[in-house]
Design a protein around this motif. Structure first.
Motif, PDB file in Angstrom:
ATOM      1  N   VAL A 111       0.839  -1.201   0.000  1.00 15.46           N
ATOM      2  CA  VAL A 111       0.000   0.000   0.000  1.00 15.46           C
ATOM      3  C   VAL A 111       0.874   1.252   0.000  1.00 15.46           C
ATOM      4  CG1 VAL A 111      -1.662   1.344   1.350  1.00 15.46           C
ATOM      5  CG2 VAL A 111      -1.973  -1.130   1.078  1.00 15.46           C
ATOM      6  N   ALA A 112       1.978   1.225   0.727  1.00 17.32           N
ATOM      7  CA  ALA A 112       2.869   2.393   0.766  1.00 17.32           C
ATOM      8  C   ALA A 112       3.460   2.677  -0.616  1.00 17.32           C
ATOM      9  CB  ALA A 112       3.983   2.162   1.781  1.00 17.32           C
ATOM     10  N   VAL A 113       3.879   1.657  -1.331  1.00 20.41           N
ATOM     11  CA  VAL A 113       4.414   1.857  -2.688  1.00 20.41           C
ATOM     12  C   VAL A 113       3.315   2.355  -3.623  1.00 20.41           C
ATOM     13  CG1 VAL A 113       5.498   0.737  -4.659  1.00 20.41           C
ATOM     14  CG2 VAL A 113       6.234   0.137  -2.347  1.00 20.41           C
ATOM     15  N   ALA A 114       2.117   1.770  -3.492  1.00 16.03           N
ATOM     16  CA  ALA A 114       1.009   2.184  -4.357  1.00 16.03           C
ATOM     17  C   ALA A 114       0.667   3.656  -4.148  1.00 16.03           C
ATOM     18  CB  ALA A 114      -0.210   1.297  -4.069  1.00 16.03           C
ATOM     19  N   GLU A 115       0.746   4.118  -2.900  1.00 13.87           N
ATOM     20  CA  GLU A 115       0.367   5.500  -2.602  1.00 13.87           C
ATOM     21  C   GLU A 115       1.481   6.489  -2.958  1.00 13.87           C
ATOM     22  OE1 GLU A 115      -0.716   5.305   1.509  1.00 13.87           O
ATOM     23  OE2 GLU A 115      -2.782   4.639   1.088  1.00 13.87           O
ATOM     24  N   THR A 116       2.740   6.107  -2.785  1.00 14.84           N
ATOM     25  CA  THR A 116       3.849   7.027  -3.093  1.00 14.84           C
ATOM     26  C   THR A 116       4.336   6.874  -4.535  1.00 14.84           C
ATOM     27  OG1 THR A 116       5.504   5.422  -2.341  1.00 14.84           O
ATOM     28  CG2 THR A 116       4.645   6.981  -0.697  1.00 14.84           C
ATOM     29  N   ARG A 117       4.003   5.723  -5.172  1.00  9.97           N
ATOM     30  CA  ARG A 117       4.445   5.387  -6.526  1.00  9.97           C
ATOM     31  C   ARG A 117       5.966   5.369  -6.629  1.00  9.97           C
ATOM     32  NH1 ARG A 117       0.214   8.351 -10.731  1.00  9.97           N
ATOM     33  NH2 ARG A 117      -1.694   7.554  -9.732  1.00  9.97           N
ATOM     34  N   HIS A 118       6.627   5.031  -5.533  1.00  5.59           N
ATOM     35  CA  HIS A 118       8.084   5.052  -5.526  1.00  5.59           C
ATOM     36  C   HIS A 118       8.571   4.146  -4.399  1.00  5.59           C
ATOM     37  CE1 HIS A 118      12.191   6.613  -5.695  1.00  5.59           C
ATOM     38  NE2 HIS A 118      11.860   7.213  -6.842  1.00  5.59           N
ATOM     39  N   PHE A 119       9.444   3.204  -4.723  1.00  6.50           N
ATOM     40  CA  PHE A 119       9.917   2.262  -3.724  1.00  6.50           C
ATOM     41  C   PHE A 119      10.742   2.939  -2.626  1.00  6.50           C
ATOM     42  CE2 PHE A 119       8.272  -0.798  -6.523  1.00  6.50           C
ATOM     43  CZ  PHE A 119       8.319  -2.061  -5.946  1.00  6.50           C
ATOM     44  N   LEU A 139       1.305 -14.459  -4.979  1.00  3.62           N
ATOM     45  CA  LEU A 139       0.065 -14.189  -5.711  1.00  3.62           C
ATOM     46  C   LEU A 139       0.147 -14.646  -7.171  1.00  3.62           C
ATOM     47  CD1 LEU A 139      -0.777 -10.627  -4.330  1.00  3.62           C
ATOM     48  CD2 LEU A 139      -1.862 -12.794  -3.718  1.00  3.62           C
ATOM     49  N   GLY A 140       1.352 -14.836  -7.666  1.00  6.22           N
ATOM     50  CA  GLY A 140       1.520 -15.271  -9.041  1.00  6.22           C
ATOM     51  C   GLY A 140       1.295 -14.173 -10.064  1.00  6.22           C
ATOM     52  N   ALA A 141       1.557 -12.934  -9.681  1.00 11.69           N
ATOM     53  CA  ALA A 141       1.355 -11.810 -10.605  1.00 11.69           C
ATOM     54  C   ALA A 141       2.195 -10.631 -10.153  1.00 11.69           C
ATOM     55  CB  ALA A 141      -0.117 -11.411 -10.655  1.00 11.69           C
ATOM     56  N   GLU A 142       2.679  -9.862 -11.119  1.00 14.90           N
ATOM     57  CA  GLU A 142       3.380  -8.625 -10.772  1.00 14.90           C
ATOM     58  C   GLU A 142       2.359  -7.573 -10.371  1.00 14.90           C
ATOM     59  OE1 GLU A 142       6.031  -7.230 -13.739  1.00 14.90           O
ATOM     60  OE2 GLU A 142       7.495  -8.832 -13.390  1.00 14.90           O
ATOM     61  N   LEU A 143       2.709  -6.794  -9.358  1.00 17.63           N
ATOM     62  CA  LEU A 143       1.793  -5.782  -8.830  1.00 17.63           C
ATOM     63  C   LEU A 143       2.138  -4.385  -9.310  1.00 17.63           C
ATOM     64  CD1 LEU A 143       1.612  -7.132  -5.157  1.00 17.63           C
ATOM     65  CD2 LEU A 143      -0.036  -7.503  -7.012  1.00 17.63           C
ATOM     66  N   PHE A 144       3.390  -4.179  -9.787  1.00 20.92           N
ATOM     67  CA  PHE A 144       3.815  -2.844 -10.213  1.00 20.92           C
ATOM     68  C   PHE A 144       4.532  -2.906 -11.557  1.00 20.92           C
ATOM     69  CE2 PHE A 144       3.792  -2.601  -5.556  1.00 20.92           C
ATOM     70  CZ  PHE A 144       2.985  -1.488  -5.365  1.00 20.92           C
ATOM     71  N   HIS A 145       4.319  -1.846 -12.327  1.00 22.69           N
ATOM     72  CA  HIS A 145       5.184  -1.570 -13.474  1.00 22.69           C
ATOM     73  C   HIS A 145       6.341  -0.742 -12.938  1.00 22.69           C
ATOM     74  CE1 HIS A 145       2.295  -3.160 -16.299  1.00 22.69           C
ATOM     75  NE2 HIS A 145       1.365  -2.305 -15.902  1.00 22.69           N
ATOM     76  N   ARG A 146       7.535  -1.278 -12.950  1.00 19.75           N
ATOM     77  CA  ARG A 146       8.687  -0.590 -12.377  1.00 19.75           C
ATOM     78  C   ARG A 146       9.419   0.179 -13.483  1.00 19.75           C
ATOM     79  NH1 ARG A 146       7.614  -5.245  -9.773  1.00 19.75           N
ATOM     80  NH2 ARG A 146       8.063  -5.457  -7.537  1.00 19.75           N
ATOM     81  N   THR A 147       9.576   1.485 -13.302  1.00 19.61           N
ATOM     82  CA  THR A 147      10.324   2.329 -14.241  1.00 19.61           C
ATOM     83  C   THR A 147      11.339   3.134 -13.447  1.00 19.61           C
ATOM     84  OG1 THR A 147       8.768   4.179 -14.052  1.00 19.61           O
ATOM     85  CG2 THR A 147       8.285   2.509 -15.738  1.00 19.61           C
ATOM     86  N   ARG A 148      12.262   3.744 -14.182  1.00 18.08           N
ATOM     87  CA  ARG A 148      13.292   4.534 -13.508  1.00 18.08           C
ATOM     88  C   ARG A 148      12.674   5.711 -12.769  1.00 18.08           C
ATOM     89  NH1 ARG A 148      18.556   5.916 -16.919  1.00 18.08           N
ATOM     90  NH2 ARG A 148      18.539   3.621 -16.828  1.00 18.08           N
ATOM     91  N   GLY A 149      11.596   6.254 -13.256  1.00 20.94           N
ATOM     92  CA  GLY A 149      10.992   7.434 -12.623  1.00 20.94           C
ATOM     93  C   GLY A 149      10.020   7.104 -11.518  1.00 20.94           C
ATOM     94  N   GLY A 150       9.653   5.832 -11.363  1.00 23.91           N
ATOM     95  CA  GLY A 150       8.699   5.482 -10.326  1.00 23.91           C
ATOM     96  C   GLY A 150       8.033   4.157 -10.625  1.00 23.91           C
ATOM     97  N   SER A 151       6.889   3.911  -9.964  1.00 25.81           N
ATOM     98  CA  SER A 151       6.188   2.642 -10.130  1.00 25.81           C
ATOM     99  C   SER A 151       4.690   2.912 -10.201  1.00 25.81           C
ATOM    100  CB  SER A 151       6.490   1.704  -8.950  1.00 25.81           C
ATOM    101  OG  SER A 151       7.869   1.441  -8.847  1.00 25.81           O
ATOM    102  N   THR A 152       4.012   2.203 -11.093  1.00 24.73           N
ATOM    103  CA  THR A 152       2.555   2.291 -11.197  1.00 24.73           C
ATOM    104  C   THR A 152       1.965   0.895 -11.050  1.00 24.73           C
ATOM    105  OG1 THR A 152       2.665   2.061 -13.603  1.00 24.73           O
ATOM    106  CG2 THR A 152       2.650   4.310 -12.708  1.00 24.73           C
ATOM    107  N   LEU A 153       0.715   0.842 -10.660  1.00 21.62           N
ATOM    108  CA  LEU A 153       0.048  -0.429 -10.414  1.00 21.62           C
ATOM    109  C   LEU A 153      -0.276  -1.149 -11.716  1.00 21.62           C
ATOM    110  CD1 LEU A 153      -2.410   0.657  -7.588  1.00 21.62           C
ATOM    111  CD2 LEU A 153      -0.516  -0.959  -7.338  1.00 21.62           C
ATOM    112  N   THR A 154      -0.086  -2.436 -11.704  1.00 24.62           N
ATOM    113  CA  THR A 154      -0.590  -3.275 -12.793  1.00 24.62           C
ATOM    114  C   THR A 154      -2.073  -3.527 -12.546  1.00 24.62           C
ATOM    115  OG1 THR A 154      -0.119  -5.309 -11.591  1.00 24.62           O
ATOM    116  CG2 THR A 154       1.655  -4.418 -12.953  1.00 24.62           C
ATOM    117  N   ASP A 155      -2.721  -4.234 -13.448  1.00 23.01           N
ATOM    118  CA  ASP A 155      -4.124  -4.580 -13.236  1.00 23.01           C
ATOM    119  C   ASP A 155      -4.280  -5.413 -11.964  1.00 23.01           C
ATOM    120  OD1 ASP A 155      -4.812  -3.249 -15.526  1.00 23.01           O
ATOM    121  OD2 ASP A 155      -4.927  -5.055 -16.787  1.00 23.01           O
TER     122      ASP A 155
END
Length: 328
Positions: free
Chosen positions: A10-18, A43-59
């Motif tokens: 939840v902390a990563v989802a809210e800040t969009r940054h690890f 869970l068998g699924a990735e939860l974030f799209h990880r990019t150099r600028g931050g992270s966004t939620l996958t489906d």
């Protein structure tokens, strides 16, 4: 799946940054990343799209986020509820007591308890001592003030004797005697309680020990009914001293040694007392100890000295039949 993993998610989802999420939850960023990876594997699924600028939620992450927030909120609610109960801001106590004790000892004890713990819900069941023993053994009460049954009759209960109370004769008008004898009841018709009251059995046993069978003018009443029948002049009754002192009736003590009874507090042996119930028991013991030190016990009652406490189990519950009343 662990609460800690959900909190990090939840902390990563809210800040969009690890890195910022790690700072928010006060953990090293590699440890947070490792926990998120572990959650994704489970869970068998990735939860974030990880990019150099931050992270966004996958489906999958978007589907998990509201559920994770709800789980964490429920866990916090559970923690607060337990904490409030332990700290006695909330809780419930189911107390049983005989009618005579409900009109004498119980009100003062409950007032003291309510003053200290106003958030605890108090439920009182009024019944005969024999019925209370059965109800307590069935787990429908937390504590009960009873007349202890003969040794061995209630092995499921831990019983602590508290007081010895003299019984007295009450009548609508004064008898002219300073003291009464059990033998004086031979030629009188008594007002008698219903079956199941310890007072009925005690009175009948005392009369039989004196060599006669008591006669009843009326029987089958509860405490209030018995007092009303005596006031109406239907006959005298044998009552506990604490009740008689508040009844407004004429009171005649018995000659020594007269009839009496032991008052005890009991609880189920196998189940540890809740914090709220233990606090009520402590309040009762403290109330009696303070009254004894101040010479303010009700007339005709005597505190039963504390017995040495037996060894206790991990739950702190006494393993003996009588744990001692804890009064010093």
């Amino acid at each position: 799946m662990q609460f800690q993993q959900l909190r990090y998610f939840v902390a990563v989802a809210e800040t969009r940054h690890f890195t910022r999420a790690a700072e928010q939850v006060l953990v090293a960023q590699p440890s947070l990343s490792q926990q998120i990876r572990s959650l994704e594997r489970e869970l068998g699924a990735e939860l974030f799209h990880r990019t150099r600028g931050g992270s966004t939620l996958t489906d999958a992450g978007q589907a998990l986020l509201p559920l994770a927030r709800r789980i964490l909120a429920d866990a916090e609610s559970a923690r607060l509820a337990v904490q409030e109960t332990v700290q006695l801001r909330r809780g419930r106590v189911r107390l049983g007591a005989t009618p005579s004790l409900c009109t004498s000892l119980v009100p003062d004890v409950l007032r003291a308890y309510r003053t200290r713990f106003p958030g605890v819900d108090l439920q009182v069941r009024e019944d005969g001592s024999r019925d209370l023993v059965r109800i307590l053994a069935d787990g429908e009460l937390d504590l009960a003030l009873i007349i202890p049954p003969p040794s061995g009759e209630a092995p499921a209960l831990a019983v602590t004797e508290l007081l010895y109370e003299d019984l007295v004769l009450v009548s609508a008008a004064r008898t002219g005697r300073r003291r009464a004898r059990i033998e004086d009841l031979r030629d009188q018709s008594l007002v008698m309680f219903r079956e199941g009251y310890d007072l009925r059995e005690t009175t009948i046993a005392a009369c039989r020990a004196a060599g006669f069978e008591p006669r009843f003018a009326v029987e089958g009443g509860e405490m209030d009914a018995v007092l009303g029948f005596v006031r109406a002049g239907l006959g005298p009754a044998v009552l506990p001293g604490m009740v008689a002192a508040r009844s407004g009736l004429a009171v005649t003590p018995f000659t020594t040694p007269g009839p009496g009874r032991t008052i005890a507090v009991a609880h189920g042996r196998e189940l540890p007392l809740t914090h709220a119930a233990a606090a009520l028991r402590d309040t009762l013991l403290s109330h009696l100890a303070e009254a004894d030190r101040a010479g303010a016990l009700p007339p005709g009652t005597r505190l039963i000295p504390a017995r040495p406490r037996p060894r206790t189990g991990e739950d702190g519950g006494a393993r003996g039949v009588d744990a001692g009343n804890g009064l010093r």
